[in-house]
Design a protein around this motif. Structure first.
Motif, PDB file in Angstrom:
ATOM      1  N   ARG A  39       8.406   6.704   3.590  1.00  0.00           N
ATOM      2  CA  ARG A  39       7.238   7.411   4.120  1.00  0.00           C
ATOM      3  C   ARG A  39       5.927   6.741   3.723  1.00  0.00           C
ATOM      4  O   ARG A  39       4.865   7.111   4.210  1.00  0.00           O
ATOM      5  CB  ARG A  39       7.248   8.855   3.627  1.00  0.00           C
ATOM      6  CG  ARG A  39       8.431   9.665   4.166  1.00  0.00           C
ATOM      7  CD  ARG A  39       8.464  11.067   3.583  1.00  0.00           C
ATOM      8  NE  ARG A  39       7.173  11.710   3.744  1.00  0.00           N
ATOM      9  CZ  ARG A  39       6.601  12.446   2.794  1.00  0.00           C
ATOM     10  NH1 ARG A  39       7.178  12.587   1.634  1.00  0.00           N
ATOM     11  NH2 ARG A  39       5.444  13.023   3.022  1.00  0.00           N
ATOM     12  N   VAL A  40       5.974   5.759   2.842  1.00  0.00           N
ATOM     13  CA  VAL A  40       4.764   5.041   2.454  1.00  0.00           C
ATOM     14  C   VAL A  40       4.346   4.137   3.615  1.00  0.00           C
ATOM     15  O   VAL A  40       5.138   3.337   4.115  1.00  0.00           O
ATOM     16  CB  VAL A  40       5.002   4.196   1.186  1.00  0.00           C
ATOM     17  CG1 VAL A  40       3.731   3.421   0.821  1.00  0.00           C
ATOM     18  CG2 VAL A  40       5.442   5.091   0.033  1.00  0.00           C
ATOM     19  N   SER A  41       3.113   4.239   4.040  1.00  0.00           N
ATOM     20  CA  SER A  41       2.637   3.454   5.172  1.00  0.00           C
ATOM     21  C   SER A  41       2.527   1.983   4.785  1.00  0.00           C
ATOM     22  O   SER A  41       2.342   1.638   3.611  1.00  0.00           O
ATOM     23  CB  SER A  41       1.276   3.967   5.643  1.00  0.00           C
ATOM     24  OG  SER A  41       0.278   3.647   4.685  1.00  0.00           O
ATOM     25  N   PRO A  42       2.632   1.078   5.770  1.00  0.00           N
ATOM     26  CA  PRO A  42       2.454  -0.356   5.482  1.00  0.00           C
ATOM     27  C   PRO A  42       1.112  -0.650   4.817  1.00  0.00           C
ATOM     28  O   PRO A  42       1.030  -1.509   3.934  1.00  0.00           O
ATOM     29  CB  PRO A  42       2.544  -1.005   6.872  1.00  0.00           C
ATOM     30  CG  PRO A  42       3.385  -0.057   7.672  1.00  0.00           C
ATOM     31  CD  PRO A  42       3.007   1.312   7.186  1.00  0.00           C
ATOM     32  N   GLU A  43       0.068   0.061   5.215  1.00  0.00           N
ATOM     33  CA  GLU A  43      -1.252  -0.150   4.621  1.00  0.00           C
ATOM     34  C   GLU A  43      -1.247   0.236   3.140  1.00  0.00           C
ATOM     35  O   GLU A  43      -1.753  -0.504   2.285  1.00  0.00           O
ATOM     36  CB  GLU A  43      -2.301   0.670   5.366  1.00  0.00           C
ATOM     37  CG  GLU A  43      -3.713   0.484   4.839  1.00  0.00           C
ATOM     38  CD  GLU A  43      -4.709   1.372   5.568  1.00  0.00           C
ATOM     39  OE1 GLU A  43      -5.777   0.849   5.949  1.00  0.00           O
ATOM     40  OE2 GLU A  43      -4.421   2.572   5.749  1.00  0.00           O
ATOM     41  N   ALA A  44      -0.652   1.394   2.818  1.00  0.00           N
ATOM     42  CA  ALA A  44      -0.590   1.844   1.429  1.00  0.00           C
ATOM     43  C   ALA A  44       0.246   0.886   0.589  1.00  0.00           C
ATOM     44  O   ALA A  44      -0.081   0.605  -0.567  1.00  0.00           O
ATOM     45  CB  ALA A  44      -0.016   3.252   1.350  1.00  0.00           C
ATOM     46  N   PHE A  45       1.326   0.367   1.169  1.00  0.00           N
ATOM     47  CA  PHE A  45       2.162  -0.604   0.454  1.00  0.00           C
ATOM     48  C   PHE A  45       1.356  -1.869   0.157  1.00  0.00           C
ATOM     49  O   PHE A  45       1.410  -2.409  -0.954  1.00  0.00           O
ATOM     50  CB  PHE A  45       3.405  -0.937   1.278  1.00  0.00           C
ATOM     51  CG  PHE A  45       4.322  -1.922   0.611  1.00  0.00           C
ATOM     52  CD1 PHE A  45       5.228  -1.511  -0.358  1.00  0.00           C
ATOM     53  CD2 PHE A  45       4.282  -3.274   0.944  1.00  0.00           C
ATOM     54  CE1 PHE A  45       6.069  -2.422  -0.983  1.00  0.00           C
ATOM     55  CE2 PHE A  45       5.116  -4.192   0.326  1.00  0.00           C
ATOM     56  CZ  PHE A  45       6.013  -3.760  -0.636  1.00  0.00           C
ATOM     57  N   ARG A  46       0.592  -2.339   1.136  1.00  0.00           N
ATOM     58  CA  ARG A  46      -0.211  -3.550   0.940  1.00  0.00           C
ATOM     59  C   ARG A  46      -1.252  -3.343  -0.154  1.00  0.00           C
ATOM     60  O   ARG A  46      -1.454  -4.225  -1.003  1.00  0.00           O
ATOM     61  CB  ARG A  46      -0.890  -3.939   2.253  1.00  0.00           C
ATOM     62  CG  ARG A  46      -1.666  -5.258   2.156  1.00  0.00           C
ATOM     63  CD  ARG A  46      -2.236  -5.680   3.496  1.00  0.00           C
ATOM     64  NE  ARG A  46      -3.332  -4.825   3.940  1.00  0.00           N
ATOM     65  CZ  ARG A  46      -3.254  -3.940   4.892  1.00  0.00           C
ATOM     66  NH1 ARG A  46      -2.097  -3.761   5.541  1.00  0.00           N
ATOM     67  NH2 ARG A  46      -4.289  -3.201   5.255  1.00  0.00           N
ATOM     68  N   TYR A  47      -1.890  -2.179  -0.163  1.00  0.00           N
ATOM     69  CA  TYR A  47      -2.871  -1.891  -1.201  1.00  0.00           C
ATOM     70  C   TYR A  47      -2.211  -1.893  -2.580  1.00  0.00           C
ATOM     71  O   TYR A  47      -2.785  -2.384  -3.557  1.00  0.00           O
ATOM     72  CB  TYR A  47      -3.525  -0.529  -0.955  1.00  0.00           C
ATOM     73  CG  TYR A  47      -4.478  -0.493   0.220  1.00  0.00           C
ATOM     74  CD1 TYR A  47      -5.216  -1.611   0.595  1.00  0.00           C
ATOM     75  CD2 TYR A  47      -4.653   0.678   0.949  1.00  0.00           C
ATOM     76  CE1 TYR A  47      -6.086  -1.571   1.673  1.00  0.00           C
ATOM     77  CE2 TYR A  47      -5.530   0.741   2.027  1.00  0.00           C
ATOM     78  CZ  TYR A  47      -6.244  -0.388   2.383  1.00  0.00           C
ATOM     79  OH  TYR A  47      -7.111  -0.345   3.448  1.00  0.00           O
ATOM     80  N   ALA A  48      -1.002  -1.327  -2.663  1.00  0.00           N
ATOM     81  CA  ALA A  48      -0.301  -1.271  -3.941  1.00  0.00           C
ATOM     82  C   ALA A  48       0.050  -2.668  -4.443  1.00  0.00           C
ATOM     83  O   ALA A  48      -0.049  -2.958  -5.643  1.00  0.00           O
ATOM     84  CB  ALA A  48       0.964  -0.417  -3.819  1.00  0.00           C
ATOM     85  N   VAL A  49       0.458  -3.539  -3.530  1.00  0.00           N
ATOM     86  CA  VAL A  49       0.777  -4.919  -3.900  1.00  0.00           C
ATOM     87  C   VAL A  49      -0.477  -5.636  -4.412  1.00  0.00           C
ATOM     88  O   VAL A  49      -0.444  -6.320  -5.438  1.00  0.00           O
ATOM     89  CB  VAL A  49       1.399  -5.675  -2.712  1.00  0.00           C
ATOM     90  CG1 VAL A  49       1.510  -7.166  -3.015  1.00  0.00           C
ATOM     91  CG2 VAL A  49       2.774  -5.107  -2.378  1.00  0.00           C
ATOM     92  N   GLU A  50      -1.586  -5.459  -3.698  1.00  0.00           N
ATOM     93  CA  GLU A  50      -2.835  -6.104  -4.104  1.00  0.00           C
ATOM     94  C   GLU A  50      -3.278  -5.616  -5.484  1.00  0.00           C
ATOM     95  O   GLU A  50      -3.731  -6.416  -6.322  1.00  0.00           O
ATOM     96  CB  GLU A  50      -3.933  -5.820  -3.069  1.00  0.00           C
ATOM     97  CG  GLU A  50      -3.698  -6.514  -1.729  1.00  0.00           C
ATOM     98  CD  GLU A  50      -4.695  -6.070  -0.674  1.00  0.00           C
ATOM     99  OE1 GLU A  50      -5.523  -5.170  -0.979  1.00  0.00           O
ATOM    100  OE2 GLU A  50      -4.650  -6.598   0.454  1.00  0.00           O
TER     101      GLU A  50
END
Length: 356
Positions: free
Chosen positions: A203-214
């Motif tokens: 359920r984590v959006s691709p945008e939220a995942f990218r922010y978490a990686v950054e």
């Protein structure tokens, strides 16, 4: 020095950050210098003036960003601020190297005393839940209500999936883990963390995942990253073994503030079975159980958590003498929210997707 405190270490030299910390629309960051610590504070512009103050405390490996979704949901109810605990988020390490639960609680108390915002509606998740419990027990004058999301309170039988996190606190294990995982990418690390913390990581959006990686890439550039993690994990383990009047469960019984407890049925770090024990321990408690949630319900189901808090806020404001007794508990009867129905869970799931 209490058994929850670690020996003092020299201040750590700070290295340049790899990237700026993300600030969501409507939020701002500021740095606050206090004796022995410097804290980064994330705030959200309230919907109107005069709203009561709220303070949010994140968990192990987290940051103030963990509260962004809930802060947005509550912008019409409270004036929100979230701390980066010392050594986490954008806050540098404490001067004395104390990452114990007591040390983190001292940082929260110092901030509240210095800011003059108390009594606040205090929120805590995981490690932040243990820290907030200690703050509420020791300084009831600073806490109007207490909301705990999967608080890290001692369990006799911890879940197997929580063991690796606890082991990070064992001397040498963090260094060993770093060597063994040096080839892992930030994406792999974030996926593993989300699998551990979310009831449904898909359920984590691709945008939220990218922010978490950054954010993880940024933090792993910091020389104190693993030290803060290891020593804070050790602080939780120490707090679990501490008995007597300083034990967290004993302190829970001394919390005067009306308390909202939030537990997720798919939590792999804090046992779902602890929900009823916690509801009995806190003198003035109500319980929200979310069967589909994991360890970070405020990120997965921000609307459901916000609705439960608004109910608590309404109840507290209606109590006789509420305005003249800030921080007082009022009635001591325990109330409990039933588990959400299937339809309500679906609605919360949709809102969490939109907020991610």
């Amino acid at each position: 020095m209490s058994s929850t405190e670690l020996p003092a270490v020299p201040p750590t030299d700070l290295a340049p950050k790899a990237a700026p910390v993300r600030v969501a629309e409507g939020e701002r960051l500021r740095s606050v210098g206090l004796p022995g610590i410097t804290l980064t504070v994330r705030s959200r512009t309230p919907a109107r003036d005069g709203l009561p103050p709220a303070l949010y405390v994140h968990g192990l490996a987290g940051s103030s960003q963990n509260w962004s979704s809930l802060m947005a949901e509550l912008e019409g109810a409270v004036d929100s601020e979230a701390l980066d605990l010392p050594g986490f988020g954008d806050s540098p390490p404490p001067d004395d190297g104390d990452y114990s639960v007591t040390g983190h609680a001292r940082a929260v108390i110092r901030y509240l005393d210095a800011s003059g915002r108390g009594p606040v509606h205090l929120f805590g998740n995981s490690l932040g839940g243990a820290v907030s419990t200690r703050v509420a027990a020791l300084r009831p004058d600073l806490v109007r209500t207490l909301t705990l999301v999967s608080p890290a309170l001692p369990e006799l039988r911890i879940q197997r999936s929580a063991v690796p996190t606890a082991l990070i606190g064992v001397p040498g294990v963090a260094a060993l883990f770093t060597r063994l995982t040096r080839e892992w990418t930030a994406e792999q690390r974030v996926r593993g963390s989300m699998a551990l913390c979310y009831g449904d990581p898909s359920r984590v959006s691709p945008e939220a995942f990218r922010y978490a990686v950054e954010e993880l890439e940024r933090r792993m550039e910091l020389p104190y990253f693993w030290d803060a993690m290891a020593r804070s994990a050790r602080g939780i383990v120490d707090a679990y073994t501490l008995g007597g009047q300083h034990g967290l469960w004993r302190q829970a019984t001394r919390v005067l503030a009306p308390t909202l407890l939030v537990y997720g049925g798919r939590d792999r770090l804090v046992g779902y079975r602890m929900a009823q024990k916690a509801a009995r321990a806190f003198p003035d408690a109500r319980l929200l159980t979310l069967p589909e949630a994991g360890h970070v319900a405020m990120m997965e189901y921000p609307q459901a958590v916000a609705a439960a808090f608004r109910d608590l806020l309404t109840d507290v404001e209606r109590r006789p003498g509420a305005a003249s007794r800030p921080g007082a508990a009022g009635a001591t009867a325990t109330a409990a929210y039933p588990s959400r129905s299937e339809n309500e869970s679906e609605s919360a799931s949709e809102s969490a997707n939109q907020g991610s």
